[in-house]
Design an enzyme around this catalytic site. Structure first.
Site, PDB file in Angstrom:
ATOM      1  N   SER A 184       4.743   2.174   8.040  1.00  0.00           N
ATOM      2  CA  SER A 184       4.391   1.047   7.180  1.00  0.00           C
ATOM      3  C   SER A 184       5.573   0.621   6.316  1.00  0.00           C
ATOM      4  O   SER A 184       6.208   1.436   5.661  1.00  0.00           O
ATOM      5  CB  SER A 184       3.220   1.425   6.270  1.00  0.00           C
ATOM      6  OG  SER A 184       2.041   1.625   6.999  1.00  0.00           O
ATOM      7  N   HIS A 230       0.811  -1.217   0.000  1.00  0.00           N
ATOM      8  CA  HIS A 230       0.000   0.000   0.000  1.00  0.00           C
ATOM      9  C   HIS A 230       0.848   1.273   0.000  1.00  0.00           C
ATOM     10  O   HIS A 230       0.355   2.342  -0.338  1.00  0.00           O
ATOM     11  CB  HIS A 230      -0.996  -0.007   1.176  1.00  0.00           C
ATOM     12  CG  HIS A 230      -0.384   0.254   2.519  1.00  0.00           C
ATOM     13  ND1 HIS A 230      -0.115  -0.743   3.430  1.00  0.00           N
ATOM     14  CD2 HIS A 230       0.003   1.407   3.124  1.00  0.00           C
ATOM     15  CE1 HIS A 230       0.411  -0.223   4.520  1.00  0.00           C
ATOM     16  NE2 HIS A 230       0.495   1.092   4.372  1.00  0.00           N
ATOM     17  N   ASP A 241       0.174  -7.724   1.779  1.00  0.00           N
ATOM     18  CA  ASP A 241       0.528  -6.310   1.685  1.00  0.00           C
ATOM     19  C   ASP A 241       2.051  -6.148   1.668  1.00  0.00           C
ATOM     20  O   ASP A 241       2.646  -5.556   2.560  1.00  0.00           O
ATOM     21  CB  ASP A 241      -0.080  -5.542   2.852  1.00  0.00           C
ATOM     22  CG  ASP A 241      -0.116  -4.047   2.602  1.00  0.00           C
ATOM     23  OD1 ASP A 241       0.526  -3.602   1.630  1.00  0.00           O
ATOM     24  OD2 ASP A 241      -0.777  -3.329   3.362  1.00  0.00           O
TER      25      ASP A 241
END
Length: 430
Positions: free
Chosen positions: A277, A165, A196
């Site tokens: 992230s 993402h 992911d």
């Protein structure tokens, strides 16, 4: 005189015996206390399994009898804290050079002021009521920062692991900033369509690489360290915590309304913020045991990371083939638990029930897929794959991901009231 002398001698002997008796009792009592402390602590040590607990507990209990030991206990506790802090500092110092920040930029419309008149009106606009407002028709764009994330080197040749993402936008540009402040243009090598995870690359050699650990060996309560580009502004931010839970299944959502299912992931109370992230979650030895992926909104100290064992195969595939190859079965399903079993009067409380989706086009079995070729149909229950039961903690997608495209696996299937085994050759997910 003689009688008096004899009586005094007897009294002295009695007094001596009484004194000896009291000393003996006191000695036995002290010995009993000492033995009780030793054996009580020993059993506690055997149950707890901690190497320092025995001496610390003895010191605590005997400190009341021998006050000098309490000081020794404090010294040991202080030394333990110093050793843990030193281990964390050492892990951070050794790992930080291999952690990078990712800057996401994109050509965006350049906003212009339509009303340039100081009184708030642009009279030129009214001179041509059917024309374009100033700036329209020749709309200009400019490169703008639209996001950020983290990552870490998986090879000395510049291959970097991050979240999908973070680099999802195929129209955006990605810049990697290393720990020493150098900037590199990054190329996206592969995006995992299931997990992911993404792999990007920068040009160069001899980059520092993090060692990958074993996420299957993790235990709840062990110390972990998160490093990343917090809020997209504070590069190499470090937070420390513990593993709060394992094999969590959550639905993660982005600010753009996208959602994805994350299964068998790590929960930690180490602070994971926007921008973290794609950064590494480390054990106290500096080994990567997870990739930071999400945080729980509306709660404190609840973050999640993808286990590194789920990522190793992705890294290997990109290194060897330059792409990610995902095995594919081709069924739509719901995981069976006790509630679904009772509601649908099913014979099993595990496995997956093959069902169609809400739309007419959401077929239960994808035509010409491996499942279709094997004869699996709607309302079948797939119970096992390769001898492994399918459960909430061991889901179908995770079990299939352990195989490679082209592998033939055996499924145990409940089909029209009978349990049978069928062989399936896995295709590649398109």
């Amino acid at each position: 005189m003689n009688t008096i002398d004899i009586g005094n001698k007897k009294e002295a002997e009695s007094a001596g015996k009484a004194k000896l008796s009291k000393s003996l009792i006191a000695g036995i009592l002290m010995l009993s206390i000492f033995v009780s402390v030793i054996f009580g602590t020993l059993f506690g040590f055997m149950a707890g399994g901690a190497s320092n607990l025995l001496f610390l507990s003895v010191a605590e209990k005997l400190g009341k009898v021998f006050p000098g030991l309490s000081e020794k206990k404090m010294q040991i506790e202080k030394q333990s804290l110093i050793e843990e802090d030193s281990a964390v500092i050492r892990a951070v110092e050794n790992s930080s050079p291999a952690v990078i920040s990712i800057i996401v930029t994109k050509d965006m419309p350049k906003l212009r002021n339509l009303f340039e008149n100081p009184f708030g009106f642009d009279f030129r606009f009214f001179s041509n009521p059917f024309g374009n407002a100033p700036g329209q028709g020749d709309q200009q764009t400019e490169k703008q920062k639209i996001g950020g994330g983290s990552g870490f080197f998986a090879s000395s040749g510049g291959m970097i692991v991050t979240n999908r993402h973070v680099v999802e936008d195929t129209q955006a540009d990605y810049t990697v900033v290393t720990n020493d402040g150098k900037e590199y243009t990054a190329q996206v090598l592969a995006r995992d369509p299931v997990r992911d995870i993404a792999v990007i690359k920068i040009e160069g050699n001899n980059f520092p690489v993090l060692k990958l650990g074993d996420s299957d060996a993790l235990r709840v309560g062990q110390t972990v360290i998160a490093i990343g580009n917090s809020l997209g502004e504070f590069s190499n931010t470090v937070s420390k915590g513990i593993i709060s839970g394992l094999k969590r299944n959550v639905t993660a959502g982005s600010s753009f309304g996208q959602t994805e299912q994350l299964s068998n992931i790590i929960q930690t109370d180490a602070a994971i913020n926007p921008g973290n992230s794609g950064g590494p979650l480390l054990d106290i030895g500096g080994n990567v045991i997870g990739v930071n992926v999400a945080m729980a909104q509306g709660a404190e100290n609840i973050g999640f990371a993808l286990p590194i064992n789920q990522v190793k195969k992705v890294i290997e595939q990109v290194e060897s083939k330059g792409e990610i190859s995902i095995p594919f079965l081709g069924v739509r399903y719901v995981i069976i638990d006790n509630a679904i079993k009772e509601q649908n009067n099913l014979p099993f409380d595990y496995g997956v029930l093959v069902i169609r989706g809400e739309r007419m086009t959401d077929l239960a079995v994808v035509p010409d897929s491996p499942a279709d070729k094997a004869g699996i149909i709607e309302n079948d229950i797939i119970l096992e794959i390769g001898g492994n039961k399918i459960t909430q903690d061991s889901q179908l997608g995770d079990l299939i991901a352990k195989y490679n495209v082209g592998d033939t696996v055996t499924l145990k299937v409940w089909h029209k009231g009978e349990t049978k085994e069928v062989k399936v050759t896995l295709d590649e997910r398109k």
